[in-house]
Structure formats: structure tokens, C-alpha cells
Motif scaffolding. Structure first.
Motif, PDB file in Angstrom:
ATOM      1  N   GLY A  57       0.604  -1.143  -0.051  1.00 50.59           N
ATOM      2  CA  GLY A  57      -0.436   0.067  -0.244  1.00 50.59           C
ATOM      3  C   GLY A  57       0.619   1.303  -0.850  1.00 50.59           C
ATOM      4  N   TYR A  58       2.241   0.712  -0.789  1.00 48.00           N
ATOM      5  CA  TYR A  58       2.764   2.282  -0.213  1.00 48.00           C
ATOM      6  C   TYR A  58       4.632   2.277  -1.010  1.00 48.00           C
ATOM      7  CZ  TYR A  58       5.896   0.293   3.738  1.00 48.00           C
ATOM      8  OH  TYR A  58       6.857   0.284   4.401  1.00 48.00           O
ATOM      9  N   PHE A  59       5.081   2.768  -1.095  1.00 41.55           N
ATOM     10  CA  PHE A  59       6.447   2.083  -1.499  1.00 41.55           C
ATOM     11  C   PHE A  59       7.400   3.740  -0.786  1.00 41.55           C
ATOM     12  CE2 PHE A  59       3.814   4.281  -4.890  1.00 41.55           C
ATOM     13  CZ  PHE A  59       4.832   5.549  -5.462  1.00 41.55           C
ATOM     14  N   GLY A  60       7.262   4.418   0.261  1.00 42.49           N
ATOM     15  CA  GLY A  60       8.070   5.533   0.345  1.00 42.49           C
ATOM     16  C   GLY A  60       7.842   5.953   1.658  1.00 42.49           C
ATOM     17  N   GLY A  61       8.500   6.706   2.098  1.00 36.88           N
ATOM     18  CA  GLY A  61       8.153   7.125   3.243  1.00 36.88           C
ATOM     19  C   GLY A  61       8.329   6.809   4.768  1.00 36.88           C
ATOM     20  N   SER A  62       8.197   6.819   5.925  1.00 34.45           N
ATOM     21  CA  SER A  62       7.676   6.014   6.195  1.00 34.45           C
ATOM     22  C   SER A  62       6.457   6.535   7.536  1.00 34.45           C
ATOM     23  CB  SER A  62       9.309   6.221   7.748  1.00 34.45           C
ATOM     24  OG  SER A  62       8.862   6.170   8.872  1.00 34.45           O
ATOM     25  N   LEU A  63       5.615   5.600   8.275  1.00 33.85           N
ATOM     26  CA  LEU A  63       4.897   5.769   9.334  1.00 33.85           C
ATOM     27  C   LEU A  63       5.330   6.315  10.465  1.00 33.85           C
ATOM     28  CD1 LEU A  63       2.455   2.912   9.110  1.00 33.85           C
ATOM     29  CD2 LEU A  63       2.020   4.712   8.528  1.00 33.85           C
ATOM     30  N   ILE A  64       6.799   6.127  10.832  1.00 35.36           N
ATOM     31  CA  ILE A  64       6.300   6.809  12.289  1.00 35.36           C
ATOM     32  C   ILE A  64       7.894   8.282  12.207  1.00 35.36           C
ATOM     33  CG2 ILE A  64       6.241   4.898  13.246  1.00 35.36           C
ATOM     34  CD1 ILE A  64       9.123   4.122  13.099  1.00 35.36           C
ATOM     35  N   ASP A  65       8.205   8.867  10.838  1.00 36.63           N
ATOM     36  CA  ASP A  65       9.160   9.826  11.145  1.00 36.63           C
ATOM     37  C   ASP A  65       7.510  11.114  10.658  1.00 36.63           C
ATOM     38  OD1 ASP A  65      10.650  11.639   9.991  1.00 36.63           O
ATOM     39  OD2 ASP A  65      11.889  10.043   9.053  1.00 36.63           O
ATOM     40  N   PRO A  66       7.617  11.876  11.218  1.00 39.66           N
ATOM     41  CA  PRO A  66       7.215  13.191  10.931  1.00 39.66           C
ATOM     42  C   PRO A  66       8.026  13.435   9.058  1.00 39.66           C
ATOM     43  CG  PRO A  66       7.971  14.033  13.070  1.00 39.66           C
ATOM     44  CD  PRO A  66       8.577  12.210  12.489  1.00 39.66           C
ATOM     45  N   GLU A  67       9.050  13.467   8.841  1.00 38.01           N
ATOM     46  CA  GLU A  67       9.307  14.150   7.834  1.00 38.01           C
ATOM     47  C   GLU A  67       9.045  12.857   6.624  1.00 38.01           C
ATOM     48  OE1 GLU A  67      13.713  15.045   7.509  1.00 38.01           O
ATOM     49  OE2 GLU A  67      13.269  16.607   9.475  1.00 38.01           O
ATOM     50  N   HIS A  94       4.352  -0.989   6.175  1.00 39.30           N
ATOM     51  CA  HIS A  94       5.108  -1.231   7.246  1.00 39.30           C
ATOM     52  C   HIS A  94       4.963  -0.373   8.990  1.00 39.30           C
ATOM     53  CE1 HIS A  94       5.774  -3.775   3.967  1.00 39.30           C
ATOM     54  NE2 HIS A  94       5.175  -4.996   4.745  1.00 39.30           N
ATOM     55  N   PRO A  95       5.051  -0.055   9.594  1.00 36.56           N
ATOM     56  CA  PRO A  95       6.102   0.696  10.326  1.00 36.56           C
ATOM     57  C   PRO A  95       6.994   1.879  10.072  1.00 36.56           C
ATOM     58  CG  PRO A  95       6.379  -1.658  12.035  1.00 36.56           C
ATOM     59  CD  PRO A  95       5.820  -1.387  10.712  1.00 36.56           C
ATOM     60  N   ALA A  96       7.925   1.877   8.985  1.00 40.98           N
ATOM     61  CA  ALA A  96       8.467   2.101   8.842  1.00 40.98           C
ATOM     62  C   ALA A  96       8.575   1.503   7.401  1.00 40.98           C
ATOM     63  CB  ALA A  96       9.520   2.259   9.931  1.00 40.98           C
ATOM     64  N   GLU A  97       9.725   2.403   6.284  1.00 36.56           N
ATOM     65  CA  GLU A  97      10.317   1.945   4.788  1.00 36.56           C
ATOM     66  C   GLU A  97      11.171   1.136   5.277  1.00 36.56           C
ATOM     67  OE1 GLU A  97      11.969   4.551   0.789  1.00 36.56           O
ATOM     68  OE2 GLU A  97      12.254   5.340   3.279  1.00 36.56           O
ATOM     69  N   LEU A  98      11.111   0.394   3.927  1.00 36.10           N
ATOM     70  CA  LEU A  98      11.691  -1.392   4.133  1.00 36.10           C
ATOM     71  C   LEU A  98      12.388  -0.784   2.333  1.00 36.10           C
ATOM     72  CD1 LEU A  98       9.246  -4.303   5.247  1.00 36.10           C
ATOM     73  CD2 LEU A  98      10.771  -2.681   6.046  1.00 36.10           C
ATOM     74  N   GLY A  99      13.859  -1.341   2.381  1.00 36.99           N
ATOM     75  CA  GLY A  99      14.306  -1.547   1.210  1.00 36.99           C
ATOM     76  C   GLY A  99      14.811  -2.732   1.236  1.00 36.99           C
ATOM     77  N   GLU A 100      15.252  -2.607  -0.280  1.00 35.14           N
ATOM     78  CA  GLU A 100      16.315  -4.118  -0.449  1.00 35.14           C
ATOM     79  C   GLU A 100      16.335  -5.005   0.162  1.00 35.14           C
ATOM     80  OE1 GLU A 100      16.727  -6.386  -3.753  1.00 35.14           O
ATOM     81  OE2 GLU A 100      16.385  -4.057  -4.185  1.00 35.14           O
ATOM     82  N   GLY A 101      15.342  -6.341   0.385  1.00 38.82           N
ATOM     83  CA  GLY A 101      15.426  -6.878   0.781  1.00 38.82           C
ATOM     84  C   GLY A 101      14.583  -7.094   2.292  1.00 38.82           C
ATOM     85  N   MET A 115       7.893   8.706  17.665  1.00 34.14           N
ATOM     86  CA  MET A 115       7.541   7.474  16.630  1.00 34.14           C
ATOM     87  C   MET A 115       6.355   7.059  16.983  1.00 34.14           C
ATOM     88  SD  MET A 115      11.164   5.653  16.473  1.00 34.14           S
ATOM     89  CE  MET A 115      12.871   5.802  16.669  1.00 34.14           C
ATOM     90  N   TRP A 116       6.093   7.048  18.255  1.00 34.41           N
ATOM     91  CA  TRP A 116       4.670   6.398  18.295  1.00 34.41           C
ATOM     92  C   TRP A 116       3.388   7.442  18.276  1.00 34.41           C
ATOM     93  CZ3 TRP A 116       2.703   2.699  20.044  1.00 34.41           C
ATOM     94  CH2 TRP A 116       3.524   1.166  20.426  1.00 34.41           C
ATOM     95  N   LEU A 117       3.457   8.729  17.948  1.00 35.50           N
ATOM     96  CA  LEU A 117       2.256   9.986  18.408  1.00 35.50           C
ATOM     97  C   LEU A 117       2.525   9.735  16.665  1.00 35.50           C
ATOM     98  CD1 LEU A 117       0.695  11.755  18.847  1.00 35.50           C
ATOM     99  CD2 LEU A 117       2.591  13.789  19.296  1.00 35.50           C
TER     100      LEU A 117
END
Length: 263
Positions: A57-67, A94-101, A115-117
């Protein structure tokens, strides 16, 4: 009580092109899970007649990072047309961004209140997006011991806390029991506790990440606990075939999966 059984087209029948894997899974009566749909022929996949239970459902960024939160939303919006054309029900995040592998793009080994907020607020924004388009975003738990080190808030108890705090019908858990077994164990109590927040369940045996019956997890007991708790949703095999990427091995893996969760 019957479950809806699905199989991940990225992990079985690896010697076949993706569309042939989808046709083969569908032909055996299973629904289909997909990962990244970018660059795929969505119209051809839809024409197979398969029922698609979930996709990335996404391909970039991070749920837990304001940036990175805005990038999660932007990438999700770009994937929604494909999800709608395929009739996908759940888009996995996912909770944070996953890269290769599946490795953490920016490994972090300690969670913070920020991060929680941020995770909560990003999931709330995804809930609004999902409601607008009739889709559910499913937050998947991961193990940080073997497959995904450096991903904060990845344990099932963390993802359940976030999803329950959002408390919105368009945000659920993708409860992955392979990851939970490696990181937490106590699967039967976990599925009972997580059931109100669960949109879909994924399975694979441990060790090896192959089909049920190849490792230590008693999936027949898990299936009984799920029936007793009233679950009748999707259970997806996100596992490789222990016999390899060939068609016969894939068929055997799907048969073992069906047997583990048969009535």
C-alpha cells in the motif's frame, strides 16, 4: 467455519511469470496476495478473474517519521487506482520504510514517543484515505530478530496498540504469524487478543518460512483457536515452497496449507 485462503504470488511458483502464478493460484481456488504492483500489467492481472485480497500500500516514506509521513500518503494515493482495478481489499503498510531485501532504509533500534505519535497520526490519515476509496490499510507486524532488524514498533503488540488507538474500520492489522513466532511466540493468545483489530492473517512455518508442517508451529491448533474466536476472514500463505520454485513443489505447498486450515 470456513476461512478464505490466499497465497502470495511473489513467493510460490517462482519459475513462472507472475501472471501465470496468479492464474495457477486462482485455478486452485485460492485468493491472491501481491507485493509491489508498480510496473505490472494491472489490466492483465485483473483479467485473470482472481480475487486479490491484499497488495503493498505504499512504496516510500515512513509512518513513524514526521519527514516521511507525507510520502507514505502520496505513494499510497498513487497505488490506489491499481488496487481499485484489481478489487483489492487491503493495502499493506509497515511501521517504517523497507528497502532492498526488506532491510530498514534507516535502521533505528530504539523507539521514542514521537515515533508512536507520528505513527498514530499517519494511520489516522490513511484511515481517511481508505474510507474515501472503500479500502482498508493493514499495518503488518514484522520480526526484528531475523528478517527486519532496525524497524521500530514492528512487534505484533506494537502494531496492535497503534491500530487499536486509531480505532477506525479502514485501518486494521495484517497479523503475520511467522514474524510473531520469531519475535514473540504465544500465537494462540496473540490471535485471540488481536482478532478485533485484524483484517487479514499471514502464515508461514518457522524456521525456513515454508508451508505449514515444515517447522515448529502447530497451525492446526492455531486454526482451531481462530474458529473458536469467530474468525472467518482471509488467511494468506506468505511462504516459499519447501520443495523449491517449481510447479509441483508449489502445488504441494498449497495442499499442505489447505490441509492445515481445512474444516
Amino acid at each position: 467455519m470456513s476461512f478464505r485462503l490466499a497465497a502470495c504470488a511473489e513467493m510460490v511458483y517462482g519459475e513462472l511469470p507472475l501472471i501465470e502464478r496468479v492464474r495457477h493460484i486462482h485455478g486452485q481456488g485460492f485468493e491472491v496476495e501481491l507485493w509491489d504492483t508498480r510496473g505490472r500489467d494491472i489490466t492483465a492481472l485483473a483479467a485473470t478473474g482472481a480475487r486479490f485480497s491484499s497488495m503493498s500500500g505504499y512504496f516510500g516514506g515512513s509512518l513513524i517519521d514526521p519527514e516521511g509521513a507525507d510520502e507514505v500518503l502520496a505513494s499510497a494515493e498513487k497505488l490506489i487506482p491499481a488496487a481499485l482495478e484489481l478489487g483489492v481489499e487491503r493495502m499493506v503498510v509497515h511501521p517504517a520504510e523497507l528497502g532492498e531485501g526488506g532491510h530498514a532504509v534507516r535502521p533505528v533500534h530504539r523507539s521514542t514517543g514521537q515515533m508512536w505519535l507520528t505513527g498514530l497520526r499517519t494511520l489516522e490519515r490513511l484511515a481517511v484515505l481508505g474510507e474515501k476509496h472503500g479500502l482498508t490499510f493493514a499495518l503488518e507486524n514484522l520480526n526484528t530478530i531475523l528478517d527486519h532488524p532496525g524497524i521500530p514498533l514492528a512487534r505484533a503488540k506494537d502494531t496492535m496498540a497503534l491500530v487499536s488507538a486509531v480505532n477506525h474500520p479502514n485501518v486494521k492489522m495484517m497479523l503475520d504469524l511467522y514474524h510473531a513466532q520469531i519475535g514473540e511466540g504465544n500465537l494462540i493468545e496473540l490471535v485471540r487478543a488481536a482478532l478485533p483489530w485484524t483484517g487479514e492473517i499471514q502464515v508461514a512455518d518457522v524456521p525456513g518460512r515454508f508451508e505449514p508442517g515444515t517447522g515448529e508451529i502447530n497451525y492446526r491448533a492455531v486454526a482451531t483457536a481462530l474458529r473458536d474466536a469467530g474468525y472467518s476472514g482471509v488467511i494468506g500463505l506468505e511462504a516459499g515452497a519447501s520443495g523449491g520454485p517449481g510447479v509441483a513443489a508449489g502445488d504441494a505447498a498449497l495442499a499442505a496449507f489447505r490441509a492445515a486450515f481445512a474444516d
